[in-house]
Design a protein around this motif. Structure first.
Motif, PDB file in Angstrom:
ATOM      1  N   GLU A 153     -54.847  15.460 -80.813  1.00 15.91           N
ATOM      2  CA  GLU A 153     -55.836  15.830 -79.803  1.00 15.91           C
ATOM      3  C   GLU A 153     -55.180  16.556 -78.624  1.00 15.91           C
ATOM      4  O   GLU A 153     -55.691  17.567 -78.135  1.00 15.91           O
ATOM      5  CB  GLU A 153     -56.550  14.566 -79.309  1.00 15.91           C
ATOM      6  CG  GLU A 153     -57.734  14.837 -78.412  1.00 15.91           C
ATOM      7  CD  GLU A 153     -58.506  13.576 -78.061  1.00 15.91           C
ATOM      8  OE1 GLU A 153     -59.437  13.682 -77.236  1.00 15.91           O
ATOM      9  OE2 GLU A 153     -58.171  12.497 -78.587  1.00 15.91           O
ATOM     10  N   SER A 157     -56.534  20.318 -78.214  1.00 11.03           N
ATOM     11  CA  SER A 157     -57.703  20.379 -77.331  1.00 11.03           C
ATOM     12  C   SER A 157     -57.558  21.405 -76.219  1.00 11.03           C
ATOM     13  O   SER A 157     -56.476  21.599 -75.653  1.00 11.03           O
ATOM     14  CB  SER A 157     -57.965  19.002 -76.708  1.00 11.03           C
ATOM     15  OG  SER A 157     -58.295  18.062 -77.698  1.00 11.03           O
ATOM     16  N   LEU A 168     -58.851  13.358 -71.710  1.00  8.14           N
ATOM     17  CA  LEU A 168     -57.593  13.770 -72.337  1.00  8.14           C
ATOM     18  C   LEU A 168     -56.394  13.214 -71.553  1.00  8.14           C
ATOM     19  O   LEU A 168     -55.388  12.825 -72.148  1.00  8.14           O
ATOM     20  CB  LEU A 168     -57.531  15.294 -72.406  1.00  8.14           C
ATOM     21  CG  LEU A 168     -56.518  15.895 -73.392  1.00  8.14           C
ATOM     22  CD1 LEU A 168     -56.817  15.433 -74.811  1.00  8.14           C
ATOM     23  CD2 LEU A 168     -56.536  17.409 -73.321  1.00  8.14           C
TER      24      LEU A 168
END
Length: 396
Positions: A153, A157, A168
């Motif tokens: 991720e 991302s 995040l």
């Protein structure tokens, strides 16, 4: 002999019944030995006495229960010795109490009890350890999968709103990265690619782990490339230099480094680094760490491959289509430009006479429909030669 004798005792429950009457005292003694409450230990003592009341080895149902107990200890974060100690301590306490029973147990039957306790203790310890190990493997696999998902991720991302950015940042903290710190991303590519557990990855991790005054970092393979995320500035330059020794045995590797970014911008940094790796590989710049800023122009040229090919063709196709020695003409202009437009320098590199090089340069100008190779022509030819390398890669 002892098994047969003690089997008779189990059938009559004589010894076990006498010990069961002592259960509160047994539990208290075991609890004092292992440092746990007596009420938590009483079921363990009961299980041991139940096992002694049955002939033979521990039944599969009892072994399954013990494996479950070991698994629960692992999930609770306890050391494996904790559940094992309860059963081993129970065996010693039961043995000590049995020897003090009055009237005394016959010596041969007492010996049989001791043998049964040792055997039950061995079986219990093995089952507890097996359950604990299985749970540890499961937890490690789950933790590894969770960590990989977070790393994926972070490196994929591109958060578009404050809520996504905040989430995040929280995810980054779960893998040890400080959301308040800037990070520099290094990407490495090799011919063989990188996978979890590969020797170079382990070595890079070891180097960074023992780096003096180290800050937070991350080492992770991703889609065949290796990403190293370092807090910026990294306090030990020597450890960064040592990283590259991990790749000494590789046939070829390429590496790029980006500018410091926020932890929530690592996805964009990773995409930029992957594009940079494509470029340095085509440029043939192996075995060195290349700053992405230094190849920005090269990456811009390579950004539109169709347009680049068209521009390269406009300047080099007339040379390559010449009736005699098209590739030789390209090699000549490349050597001449590299030598600072020195005819003598190009001649030395090519192993030709200066007059031959001069003749070829005149021919190149004619093929390009130019009176001479002026500054504009030289700039476009240099760009075309660079574009050719970006399309074809380095010479074999």
């Amino acid at each position: 002999m002892y098994d047969d004798l003690f089997a008779d005792i189990r059938q009559s429950d004589v010894v076990v019944d006498r010990l069961r009457a002592e259960l509160p005292a047994l539990a208290a003694a075991v609890a004092a030995d292992v440092g746990e409450p007596a009420e938590a230990i009483a079921p363990v003592v009961g299980h041991v006495l139940d096992a002694l009341a049955r002939p033979g080895r521990l039944a599969e149902g009892e072994l399954a229960r013990l494996r479950g107990e070991g698994s629960a200890a692992a999930r609770a974060g306890l050391p494996v010795q904790a559940p094992i100690d309860r059963y081993l301590s129970t065996g010693w306490v039961v043995w000590a109490h049995a020897r003090q029973l009055a009237p005394a147990i016959q010596p041969e039957l007492l010996a049989a009890l001791g043998a049964a306790l040792l055997r039950a203790g061995d079986d219990a310890a093995a089952a507890l350890a097996a359950g604990y190990s299985e749970a540890e493997r499961h937890l490690a696999a789950r933790a590894g999968a969770t960590r990989r998902a977070i790393v994926d991720e972070l490196l994929d991302s591109l958060p578009l709103d404050p809520a996504a950015t905040a989430r995040l940042a929280q995810r980054a903290a779960l893998v040890g990265l400080d959301p308040a710190t800037a990070y520099r991303l290094i990407a490495i590519r090799s011919e063989a690619g990188f996978e979890d557990g590969a020797a170079p990855i382990e070595e890079v991790t070891r180097v960074l782990a023992r780096s003096p005054g180290r800050k937070s970092y991350l080492v992770a393979p991703r889609q065949g490339d290796l990403f190293v995320v370092l807090a910026d500035p990294w306090p030990a330059a020597a450890s960064l230099a040592e990283i590259w020794t991990a790749f000494d045995d590789l046939a070829g590797w390429w590496a790029v480094r980006g500018r410091p970014v926020a932890v929530t911008a690592l996805g964009g940094a990773a995409a930029e680094a992957r594009a940079g790796l494509d470029t340095v590989r085509r440029l043939g710049r192996s075995g060195e760490l290349v700053p992405l800023a230094s190849i920005a122009l090269d990456r811009a040229l390579a950004a539109d491959q169709r347009l680049l090919a068209e521009g390269v063709g406009a300047w080099l196709d007339p040379l390559l289509a010449a009736p005699r020695g098209g590739e030789a003409l390209v090699a000549t202009v490349e050597a001449w430009l590299a030598a600072g437009q020195s005819v003598a320098g190009a001649a030395r590199v090519l192993g030709l006479g200066a007059r031959t090089v001069s003749y070829r340069l005149e021919r190149i100008a004619a093929l390009l429909d130019r009176p001479r190779l002026d500054a504009d022509a030289r700039l476009h030819l240099a760009a075309a030669l660079l574009g050719r390398r970006l399309i074809q890669g380095p010479p074999a």
